[in-house]
Design an enzyme around this catalytic site. Structure first.
Site, PDB file in Angstrom:
ATOM      1  CE  LYS A 235      -3.383   2.611   2.782  1.00 58.44           C
ATOM      2  NZ  LYS A 235      -4.307   2.620   3.927  1.00 58.44           N
ATOM      3  CE  LYS A 247      -6.591   8.658   8.173  1.00 58.03           C
ATOM      4  NZ  LYS A 247      -7.339   7.545   8.775  1.00 58.03           N
ATOM      5  CG  ASP A 258      -2.045   5.065   4.846  1.00 58.77           C
ATOM      6  OD1 ASP A 258      -1.959   3.956   5.404  1.00 58.77           O
ATOM      7  OD2 ASP A 258      -3.086   5.497   4.315  1.00 58.77           O
ATOM      8  CG  ASP A 317      -9.907   7.709   6.555  1.00 58.32           C
ATOM      9  OD1 ASP A 317      -8.806   7.640   5.962  1.00 58.32           O
ATOM     10  OD2 ASP A 317     -10.015   7.817   7.790  1.00 58.32           O
ATOM     11  NE  ARG A 321     -11.314  -0.801   3.141  1.00 56.37           N
ATOM     12  CZ  ARG A 321     -11.960  -1.052   4.275  1.00 56.37           C
ATOM     13  NH1 ARG A 321     -13.145  -1.642   4.255  1.00 56.37           N
ATOM     14  NH2 ARG A 321     -11.423  -0.727   5.438  1.00 56.37           N
TER      15      ARG A 321
HETATM   16  N1  BES Z   1      -4.449   4.455   6.785  1.00 51.25           N
HETATM   17  C1  BES Z   1      -5.605   4.155   7.547  1.00 51.25           C
HETATM   18  C2  BES Z   1      -5.381   3.037   8.574  1.00 51.25           C
HETATM   19  C3  BES Z   1      -4.392   3.310   9.676  1.00 51.25           C
HETATM   20  C4  BES Z   1      -4.820   3.671  10.938  1.00 51.25           C
HETATM   21  C5  BES Z   1      -3.038   3.115   9.470  1.00 51.25           C
HETATM   22  C6  BES Z   1      -3.919   3.869  11.963  1.00 51.25           C
HETATM   23  C7  BES Z   1      -2.119   3.325  10.488  1.00 51.25           C
HETATM   24  C8  BES Z   1      -2.559   3.696  11.734  1.00 51.25           C
HETATM   25  C9  BES Z   1      -6.747   3.710   6.627  1.00 51.25           C
HETATM   26  O1  BES Z   1      -6.740   4.221   5.340  1.00 51.25           O
HETATM   27  C10 BES Z   1      -8.005   4.150   7.262  1.00 51.25           C
HETATM   28  O2  BES Z   1      -8.197   5.318   7.410  1.00 51.25           O
HETATM   29  N2  BES Z   1      -8.846   3.187   7.624  1.00 51.25           N
HETATM   30  C11 BES Z   1     -10.084   3.465   8.242  1.00 51.25           C
HETATM   31  C12 BES Z   1     -11.106   2.537   7.652  1.00 51.25           C
HETATM   32  C13 BES Z   1     -12.517   2.874   7.999  1.00 51.25           C
HETATM   33  C14 BES Z   1     -12.932   4.178   7.381  1.00 51.25           C
HETATM   34  C15 BES Z   1     -13.411   1.748   7.522  1.00 51.25           C
HETATM   35  C16 BES Z   1      -9.930   3.222   9.736  1.00 51.25           C
HETATM   36  O3  BES Z   1      -9.220   2.302  10.118  1.00 51.25           O
HETATM   37  O4  BES Z   1     -10.519   3.974  10.507  1.00 51.25           O
HETATM   38 ZN    ZN Z   2      -4.864   4.754   4.589  1.00 52.37          ZN
HETATM   39 ZN    ZN Z   3      -7.723   6.129   5.187  1.00 52.99          ZN
END
Ligand code: BES
Ligand code: ZN
Ligand code: ZN
Length: 468
Positions: A235, A247, A258, A317, A321
């Protein structure tokens, strides 16, 4: 910093500090003035704990403790004796020690000079007996190779996101390919080329950014032809603001991390010619920046991935995926023996396993066994989680084939894994969610400071070089 293996006796070394290991309490340190007849200033003894409990991680941890204690003494050179442990081969011990030394002496200093104590330490010797030299050197060299890859990954993650945009990942890949003497080739697809391939899901993610998305495909070809080939997908979100599903400020502070998966791929490829695995290895990065703007993807948008599946984007966010969907489709077209993806994918994974442990999800139990064993040998923590078919309805959309967030707030890292599974078909595949360990918000070990960790480089190296 000069780090070497030296044949001799610890007491005879003319360094400021002499370090030896004992059976004392693990990581407990005793500092004494050096004994008469020694030219050293201090003698430092570090406990390893009871011999039965010692493993390679204990050795790394104790080495890290020894280094930080010695540094506190404001000295410039030190020597370390090998611990006497019958259970471990000399190469395994020196590898673990050298790994810890290289990881502990790392600092990201592009924008700030390292502290004086760190600068002062200029020489570290590992003292061995003559009959141990060959094996010691072997382990020492292995560590240098592995941590070379880890260090590149850490540097990339630590780069500020105003410097490290998708093109910077291309530049890093180019540098790796150029210096590989033809063993690694590089193909870069721009947005138009990706659109031609039908990567509507990936391209949606970078749409809001001023920096164009870049799709990176590295290929390592072994010297002797091999039937096996693997695709490693990382990724590569160079900054994750969340997009229009922005966020909160606190959650955004670490989101330069990320692209930790992409960094691991590049770290691996920077040393892959030296590791010389007996298989073709593809490194794939769908690099993009996730930003809000008038051109950004919106909640409600429907996009089509390379395999024809339609995705309703309900939270911008959950962008990882979306990029991985097309990257996995692309990987599968290469007809590899197996695909492994590495992604800082979900906060839910960090909630489940904490900051030190990554999760593994797979459609192929053999692959799981191999990767879990490799992680264990490499000293990286990895735990298998399921891909429960009964949770699949949670990512079904009423207006498209899939939705990019589940209808339930529970099991978020599993539903993310299930989403990715929709894009690999029947190809053996493993997904590593490295959201926890890719970036350390506090030191993760005595030898591992805050920031990018290079997680997964060592596991992948171990896995690929010990293929059956
Ligand atoms: N990059 C984040 C996940 C992440 C969180 C990486 C903390 C490193 C530390 C990812 O893109 C994200 O924002 N995921 C969301 C998914 C949700 C919206 C379903 C999350 O985990 O809140
Ligand atoms: Zn992310
Ligand atoms: Zn994200």
């Amino acid at each position: 910093m000069d780090i070497r293996i030296v044949v001799g006796k610890l007491e005879e070394q003319a360094d400021d500090v002499l370090i030896r290991f004992s059976e004392g309490k693990a990581s407990e340190v005793l500092i004494e003035p050096s004994p008469v007849g020694c030219s050293a200033k201090y003698l430092l003894t570090v406990g390893l704990g009871e011999e039965a409990e010692v493993d390679l991680e204990v050795i790394r941890e104790a080495t890290g403790v020894a280094l930080s204690s010695a540094r506190g003494l404001k000295i410039s050179s030190l020597s370390l004796a090998l611990p006497s442990l019958d259970e471990f081969a000399i190469d395994a011990i020196t590898q673990a020690m050298h790994e810890a030394i290289l990881l502990a002496t790392y600092s990201y200093s592009e924008f700030k000079k390292p502290s004086e104590a760190k600068l002062k330490l200029s020489s570290i010797n590992i003292i061995v007996e003559r009959k141990q030299l060959a094996l010691a050197q072997k382990g020492f060299n292995r560590a240098a190779t592995l941590i070379g890859g880890v260090t590149l990954a850490r540097d990339l993650v630590n780069q500020p996101p105003n410097n490290l945009h998708p093109q910077a990942l291309v530049d890093a890949a180019q540098k790796i390919a150029k210096s590989s003497h033809g063993t690694i080739t590089l193909k870069v697809l721009d947005e138009a080329a990706c659109a031609k391939l039908g990567m509507g899901s990936y391209l949606a993610v970078g749409a809001g950014s001023e920096f164009p998305s870049k799709f990176i495909h590295l290929t390592y070809t072994p010297k002797t032809k091999s039937k096996k080939s693997f695709a490693i997908v990382g990724k590569g979100i160079t900054f994750d603001s969340g997009g229009l599903s922005l966020k909160p400020a606190d959650a955004m502070m670490t989101m330069k991390c990320d692209m930790g998966g992409a960094a691991a791929v590049l770290g691996l490829f920077s040393v892959i010619a030296t590791l010389a695995p007996k298989a073709t290895v593809h490194g794939i990065i769908a690099a993009a920046e996730n930003m809000p703007s008038g051109k950004a993807m919106r909640p409600g948008d429907i996009v089509t991935a390379m395999n024809g599946k339609t995705i309703e984007i309900l939270n911008t966010d959950a962008e990882g995926r979306l990029t991985l969907a097309d990257a996995l489709c692309y990987a599968v077209t290469l007809e590899p023996t197996a695909v492994v993806d590495l992604a800082t994918l979900t906060g839910a994974c960090v909630v489940a396993l904490g900051e030190e442990i990554a999760s593994l999800m797979t459609n192929d139990e053999n692959l799981a066994v191999e990767l879990l064993a490799a992680a264990d040998r490499a000293g990286e923590k990895l735990w298998e989680m399921p891909l429960p078919p009964r949770y699949k309805p949670l990512i079904e959309s009423e207006v498209a084939d899939l939705r990019n967030i589940a209808t339930s707030r529970y099991g978020g890292s599993l539903t993310a894994g299930l989403f990715l599974q929709e894009f690999v078909g029947t190809t053996p595949w493993a997904h590593l969610d490295i959201a926890g360990p890719a970036f350390a918000e506090r030191p993760l070990a005595s030898y591992l400071a805050k920031g990018g960790t290079g997680y997964a480089v060592r596991t992948l190296a171990e896995w690929l070089t010990k293929l059956r």
